[in-house]
Design a protein around this motif. Structure first.
Motif, mmCIF file in Angstrom:
data_model
loop_
_atom_site.group_PDB
_atom_site.id
_atom_site.type_symbol
_atom_site.label_atom_id
_atom_site.label_comp_id
_atom_site.label_asym_id
_atom_site.label_seq_id
_atom_site.Cartn_x
_atom_site.Cartn_y
_atom_site.Cartn_z
ATOM 1 N N SER A 183 0.864 -1.188 0.000
ATOM 2 C CA SER A 183 0.000 0.000 0.000
ATOM 3 C C SER A 183 0.894 1.230 0.000
ATOM 4 O O SER A 183 1.067 1.918 0.998
ATOM 5 N N ASP A 184 1.515 1.481 -1.149
ATOM 6 C CA ASP A 184 2.535 2.529 -1.229
ATOM 7 C C ASP A 184 2.039 3.793 -1.930
ATOM 8 O O ASP A 184 2.828 4.666 -2.289
ATOM 9 N N GLN A 214 4.870 -6.217 -13.694
ATOM 10 C CA GLN A 214 4.170 -5.215 -12.914
ATOM 11 C C GLN A 214 2.822 -5.694 -12.424
ATOM 12 O O GLN A 214 2.216 -6.605 -12.995
ATOM 13 N N ALA A 244 0.808 3.976 -4.832
ATOM 14 C CA ALA A 244 0.912 3.897 -6.295
ATOM 15 C C ALA A 244 -0.471 3.764 -6.912
ATOM 16 O O ALA A 244 -1.418 3.284 -6.286
ATOM 17 N N SER A 245 -0.588 4.190 -8.154
ATOM 18 C CA SER A 245 -1.824 4.030 -8.900
ATOM 19 C C SER A 245 -1.484 3.731 -10.352
ATOM 20 O O SER A 245 -0.420 4.105 -10.846
ATOM 21 N N TRP A 305 -6.192 -4.167 -7.842
ATOM 22 C CA TRP A 305 -4.897 -4.537 -8.411
ATOM 23 C C TRP A 305 -4.923 -5.967 -8.935
ATOM 24 O O TRP A 305 -5.655 -6.823 -8.435
ATOM 25 N N CYS A 314 -1.035 -3.998 -11.790
ATOM 26 C CA CYS A 314 -1.707 -2.880 -12.452
ATOM 27 C C CYS A 314 -3.144 -2.762 -11.968
ATOM 28 O O CYS A 314 -3.668 -3.638 -11.285
ATOM 29 N N GLN A 315 -3.768 -1.670 -12.353
ATOM 30 C CA GLN A 315 -5.174 -1.401 -12.038
ATOM 31 C C GLN A 315 -5.981 -1.242 -13.332
ATOM 32 O O GLN A 315 -6.898 -0.447 -13.399
ATOM 33 N N THR A 344 0.029 1.571 -12.296
ATOM 34 C CA THR A 344 0.953 0.440 -12.286
ATOM 35 C C THR A 344 1.937 0.598 -11.138
ATOM 36 O O THR A 344 2.124 1.689 -10.601
ATOM 37 N N ASP A 345 2.570 -0.513 -10.770
ATOM 38 C CA ASP A 345 3.590 -0.504 -9.733
ATOM 39 C C ASP A 345 4.597 -1.594 -10.083
ATOM 40 O O ASP A 345 4.219 -2.639 -10.617
ATOM 41 N N THR A 346 5.857 -1.367 -9.795
ATOM 42 C CA THR A 346 6.911 -2.302 -10.202
ATOM 43 C C THR A 346 7.233 -3.350 -9.153
ATOM 44 O O THR A 346 8.125 -4.169 -9.358
#
Length: 260
Positions: free
Chosen positions: A39-40, A67, A42-43, A81, A69-70, A45-47
């Protein structure tokens, strides 16, 4: 007729509750099964994805960490996610080692998956064939695209034991729904096998091979979520609550087809 329908619904609901109990008793712990962590903030995409090793997606002069993604929401768990299978490039995967495996027990790797349709019939995930792919200057494809679920049993020190159990999901095999969001509904898939003697853990993998551009339509990604490893060939409890009877039937039909 209406009373019979209600009675049937009640029976189905009771069966679902029993399935919940069975899965909780016989499921191994998969960390971050819905790719909702970290829970960083990010929105899009996140690596990174907590508990998973995301191997790079490689091909067509493109290298990118696998990745989350949303892009295809809501997910079956009610989250936002999922794992992004970037099937517009050659290959990539997500891996996780699950402990507590008992030799001689049959385990099933379960996943809910969605596939992009593209902008019209014959496009999207189903159209990523060798003949339809753009030239790849970084690597050479050897066949049509397929995504896969894999279980590799291991000893306590990570040594592979026996051959992996693998389910391939080839381009051309996915029903095309042409929904407004450009993707199929979430569909249940699973692969299973007996843990061999000496196995104490399982390396589970969700990935793809032979990806590429499907005639430059741009709509060929796949997505995976609700990942589970259990002795029951059904998705995890959060997923099961949103499945219809038809989806449960699809599980049985797909397993029979795979075993044929």
């Amino acid at each position: 007729m209406r009373r019979n329908t209600r009675r049937y619904a009640a029976i189905l609901s009771g069966a679902a509750c029993l399935a919940f109990s069975a899965i909780r008793l016989h499921a191994q712990t998969v960390t971050n099964p819905n790719f909702e962590l970290p829970s960083d903030g990010a929105s899009g995409t996140d690596t990174v994805a907590t508990g998973w090793t995301l191997d790079p997606a490689v091909g067509d002069n493109y290298t990118n960490p696998g990745q989350r993604c949303q892009f295809d929401t809501p997910t079956p768990s009610g989250g936002t996610w999922s794992l992004w299978l970037q099937t517009f490039v050659q290959y990539g995967d997500a891996q996780q080692v699950v402990t507590g495996i008992t030799p001689g027990t049959t385990y099933y790797l379960n996943a809910q998956m969605g596939f992009q349709d593209g902008s019209g019939p014959g496009q999207g995930y189903n159209a990523v064939t060798l003949a339809n792919q753009a030239p790849d200057t970084k690597s050479a494809d050897t066949g049509n695209l397929y995504s896969y679920l894999e279980i590799q049993y291991e000893s306590h020190n990570g040594t592979a034991i026996g051959a992996p159990d693998i389910l391939d999901i080839p381009a051309g095999s996915i029903p095309v729904y042409n929904q407004s969001n450009g993707s199929t509904p979430w569909l249940p898939f699973f692969e299973g096998g007996v843990a061999p003697a000496g196995a104490t853990q399982a390396d589970i993998v969700i990935g793809w091979q032979n990806g590429g551009l499907d005639g430059s339509t741009g709509g060929q990604s796949a997505f995976a979520t609700s990942i589970g490893l259990s002795t029951t060939a059904v998705p995890e409890p959060a997923t099961l609550s949103v499945l219809t009877l038809g989806s449960l039937g699809l599980l049985a039909r797909r397993r029979n087809k795979t075993s044929a």
